[in-house]
Design a protein around this motif. Structure first.
Motif, PDB file in Angstrom:
ATOM      1  N   ILE A 100       3.730   3.306   1.737  1.00  0.00           N
ATOM      2  CA  ILE A 100       2.575   4.004   2.290  1.00  0.00           C
ATOM      3  C   ILE A 100       1.564   4.281   1.186  1.00  0.00           C
ATOM      4  O   ILE A 100       1.901   4.282   0.000  1.00  0.00           O
ATOM      5  CB  ILE A 100       2.940   5.329   3.011  1.00  0.00           C
ATOM      6  N   GLY A 101       0.320   4.481   1.596  1.00  0.00           N
ATOM      7  CA  GLY A 101      -0.706   4.762   0.611  1.00  0.00           C
ATOM      8  C   GLY A 101      -1.910   5.403   1.267  1.00  0.00           C
ATOM      9  O   GLY A 101      -2.138   5.249   2.471  1.00  0.00           O
TER      10      GLY A 101
ATOM     11  N   ARG B  26      -1.505   6.580  -9.358  1.00  0.00           N
ATOM     12  CA  ARG B  26      -0.842   5.289  -9.217  1.00  0.00           C
ATOM     13  C   ARG B  26      -1.206   4.703  -7.865  1.00  0.00           C
ATOM     14  O   ARG B  26      -1.277   5.427  -6.879  1.00  0.00           O
ATOM     15  CB  ARG B  26       0.672   5.508  -9.320  1.00  0.00           C
ATOM     16  N   TRP B  27      -1.447   3.409  -7.816  1.00  0.00           N
ATOM     17  CA  TRP B  27      -1.712   2.822  -6.508  1.00  0.00           C
ATOM     18  C   TRP B  27      -0.628   1.821  -6.133  1.00  0.00           C
ATOM     19  O   TRP B  27       0.116   1.319  -6.966  1.00  0.00           O
ATOM     20  CB  TRP B  27      -3.110   2.229  -6.433  1.00  0.00           C
ATOM     21  N   THR B  28      -0.612   1.547  -4.836  1.00  0.00           N
ATOM     22  CA  THR B  28       0.335   0.629  -4.230  1.00  0.00           C
ATOM     23  C   THR B  28      -0.273  -0.766  -4.273  1.00  0.00           C
ATOM     24  O   THR B  28      -1.479  -0.906  -4.101  1.00  0.00           O
ATOM     25  CB  THR B  28       0.562   1.110  -2.776  1.00  0.00           C
TER      26      THR B  28
ATOM     27  N   TRP C 190      -4.889   1.875  -2.629  1.00  0.00           N
ATOM     28  CA  TRP C 190      -4.142   2.819  -1.818  1.00  0.00           C
ATOM     29  C   TRP C 190      -3.302   3.671  -2.745  1.00  0.00           C
ATOM     30  O   TRP C 190      -2.321   3.202  -3.318  1.00  0.00           O
ATOM     31  CB  TRP C 190      -3.263   2.073  -0.814  1.00  0.00           C
ATOM     32  N   VAL C 191      -3.694   4.908  -2.860  1.00  0.00           N
ATOM     33  CA  VAL C 191      -3.036   5.796  -3.816  1.00  0.00           C
ATOM     34  C   VAL C 191      -1.690   6.261  -3.257  1.00  0.00           C
ATOM     35  O   VAL C 191      -1.583   6.628  -2.092  1.00  0.00           O
ATOM     36  CB  VAL C 191      -3.949   7.008  -4.117  1.00  0.00           C
ATOM     37  N   ARG C 192      -0.677   6.235  -4.131  1.00  0.00           N
ATOM     38  CA  ARG C 192       0.648   6.683  -3.669  1.00  0.00           C
ATOM     39  C   ARG C 192       1.246   7.777  -4.538  1.00  0.00           C
ATOM     40  O   ARG C 192       2.344   8.269  -4.277  1.00  0.00           O
ATOM     41  CB  ARG C 192       1.607   5.506  -3.585  1.00  0.00           C
ATOM     42  N   GLY C 193       0.550   8.194  -5.570  1.00  0.00           N
ATOM     43  CA  GLY C 193       1.114   9.271  -6.372  1.00  0.00           C
ATOM     44  C   GLY C 193       0.225   9.567  -7.569  1.00  0.00           C
ATOM     45  O   GLY C 193      -0.810   8.940  -7.760  1.00  0.00           O
TER      46      GLY C 193
ATOM     47  N   HIS D  15       4.094  -7.269   1.327  1.00  0.00           N
ATOM     48  CA  HIS D  15       4.342  -7.515   2.744  1.00  0.00           C
ATOM     49  C   HIS D  15       5.624  -6.823   3.160  1.00  0.00           C
ATOM     50  O   HIS D  15       6.605  -6.920   2.450  1.00  0.00           O
ATOM     51  CB  HIS D  15       4.439  -9.021   3.007  1.00  0.00           C
ATOM     52  N   PRO D  16       5.635  -6.170   4.306  1.00  0.00           N
ATOM     53  CA  PRO D  16       4.447  -5.930   5.132  1.00  0.00           C
ATOM     54  C   PRO D  16       3.494  -4.992   4.407  1.00  0.00           C
ATOM     55  O   PRO D  16       3.906  -4.268   3.514  1.00  0.00           O
ATOM     56  CB  PRO D  16       5.032  -5.252   6.374  1.00  0.00           C
ATOM     57  N   SER D  17       2.236  -5.046   4.785  1.00  0.00           N
ATOM     58  CA  SER D  17       1.262  -4.216   4.086  1.00  0.00           C
ATOM     59  C   SER D  17       1.582  -2.742   4.327  1.00  0.00           C
ATOM     60  O   SER D  17       2.133  -2.381   5.362  1.00  0.00           O
ATOM     61  CB  SER D  17      -0.146  -4.556   4.541  1.00  0.00           C
ATOM     62  N   PRO D  18       1.266  -1.907   3.369  1.00  0.00           N
ATOM     63  CA  PRO D  18       1.650  -0.497   3.464  1.00  0.00           C
ATOM     64  C   PRO D  18       0.992   0.198   4.656  1.00  0.00           C
ATOM     65  O   PRO D  18      -0.042  -0.235   5.159  1.00  0.00           O
ATOM     66  CB  PRO D  18       1.141   0.097   2.154  1.00  0.00           C
ATOM     67  N   LEU D  19       1.624   1.281   5.069  1.00  0.00           N
ATOM     68  CA  LEU D  19       1.082   2.116   6.132  1.00  0.00           C
ATOM     69  C   LEU D  19      -0.034   2.978   5.558  1.00  0.00           C
ATOM     70  O   LEU D  19       0.145   3.628   4.525  1.00  0.00           O
ATOM     71  CB  LEU D  19       2.195   3.012   6.680  1.00  0.00           C
ATOM     72  N   GLN D  20      -1.188   2.957   6.238  1.00  0.00           N
ATOM     73  CA  GLN D  20      -2.298   3.795   5.772  1.00  0.00           C
ATOM     74  C   GLN D  20      -2.105   5.220   6.251  1.00  0.00           C
ATOM     75  O   GLN D  20      -1.985   5.463   7.451  1.00  0.00           O
ATOM     76  CB  GLN D  20      -3.621   3.298   6.351  1.00  0.00           C
TER      77      GLN D  20
END
Ligand code: CU
Length: 354
Positions: free
Chosen positions: A140-141, A174-176, A82-85, A181-186
């Motif tokens: 988020i990711g 960069r990934w998440t 899950w990419v976040r940046g 927990h809690p798992s990131p928001l898609q």
């Protein structure tokens, strides 16, 4: 950050701004830093023709009108993350930093996932010249799956007045951590344009006195718009997303301009902390309106209005799948493939250049 997720819609033929034939392209996974790192080069970059590229006052990642885009490489994404940046840098053969503004814009297309509003390959990520490196919150990711076929496109803007050689680029995502927990928001990239013309020019004209372009659309699934940014040209006033039935505005982005109307930026808006942001409903009509003034005695030619942001589906698994047989998808893929000269980069021996 305005243009982070602005998606370049590229619809016109470009001409090559060359790459050295020996350029290589590498995909590297750094699990310690949680980064997918793309490296490409060396490129030979011709001096820019500024009469042409100057039209993007706000320096957007939009730009169907861009000539000179190159396809750097098609490649297979190496890891389900899950990419976040991202961070981007240019450097020379000895690793010394080069000006990042030499990239006018850059974007990545995922040919294995489609856009939400349009049945075309998803523009996962895009940035313009002024876009800084970006890092979303770790909560988020944007999911990108291993094995998806991606394409990296860019347009150079070498403003030195002379050709430069031995230019390398490094683009690191960069990934998440998936274990948190809690798992990131898609969230997924989202864009809608006020003047859609797939296969031709997405820009429009504004008469003296001002005017607007309007586009109505529906979505195949429901979800919340979590972040919205925009792309306008000089003399742009607002981008407004409104309910198609009631006309109630859901998101309004106002351009920042100087006294002459030159666009400085379109601020992005974070619409949601956790459970807010406008909820867009599948099948309901929405309308994007891009407004311009025009104090000049002539029509404003080739302006644009694009809203881009992040969309959190109520049910991410219901994101519509790619229909490779769809004529629109096929046309878009063809334009992304054949109308873009290769940047000359080839998968090859990869050196660590950090
Ligand atoms: Cu534009």
């Amino acid at each position: 950050m305005t243009h982070v997720f602005l998606l370049s819609l590229l619809l016109q033929l470009g001409t090559a701004r060359g790459a050295s034939p020996a350029a290589t392209f590498c995909v590297h996974v750094d699990s310690t830093r949680r980064e997918v790192i793309l490296t490409a080069g060396p490129f030979r970059v011709a001096a820019a023709d500024h009469a042409m590229s100057g039209m993007h006052g706000g320096g957007g990642g939009g730009g169907s009108e861009q000539h000179g885009e190159v396809l750097v490489q098609r490649f297979s994404w190496p890891a389900s993350v899950w990419v976040r940046g991202y961070r981007l840098r240019l450097f020379d053969a000895r690793g010394r930093a080069l000006p990042r503004r030499w990239i006018h814009h850059l974007y990545v297309v995922d040919f294995d996932r489609r856009e939400l509003v349009y049945p075309i390959a998803q523009r996962v990520f895009g940035m313009g010249r002024e876009t800084p490196d970006v890092m979303l919150r770790s909560t988020i990711g944007i999911p990108v799956a291993a094995g998806h076929e991606l394409g990296l496109y860019l347009m150079w803007d070498n403003d030195t007045g002379a050709e430069v050689d031995d230019v390398y680029l490094e683009l690191a995502f960069r990934w998440t951590a998936s274990s948190q927990h809690p798992s990131p928001l898609q969230v997924f990239p989202f864009f809608v344009d006020a003047h859609v013309a797939l296969g031709s020019d997405w820009s429009f004209e504004v008469p003296p006195g001002g005017g607007s372009a309007t586009y109505e659309f529906t979505l195949p699934i429901s979800g919340r718009l979590r972040m919205a940014g925009g792309h306008l040209h000089d003399h742009g006033l607002t981008l407004r997303l409104e309910d198609g039935l009631t006309g109630v505005p859901l998101v309004t982005l106002r351009a920042q301009r100087d006294s002459s109307g030159r666009l400085l930026r379109v601020p992005y808006r974070i619409l949601a902390v956790r459970d807010s942001g406008p909820h867009l409903v599948a099948g309901r009509r929405y309308r994007l309106v891009a407004t311009y003034d025009n104090p000049t005695p002539r029509p404003l030619a080739a302006v644009m209005g694009t809203l881009a942001g992040l969309f959190a589906p109520d049910s991410p698994e219901r994101w519509p799948s790619v229909d490779a047989e769809d004529p629109t998808f096929e046309l878009d893929r063809r334009l992304l493939t054949t109308s873009h000269p290769g940047g000359g980069a080839q998968a090859g021996a990869c050196h660590e250049r950090r």
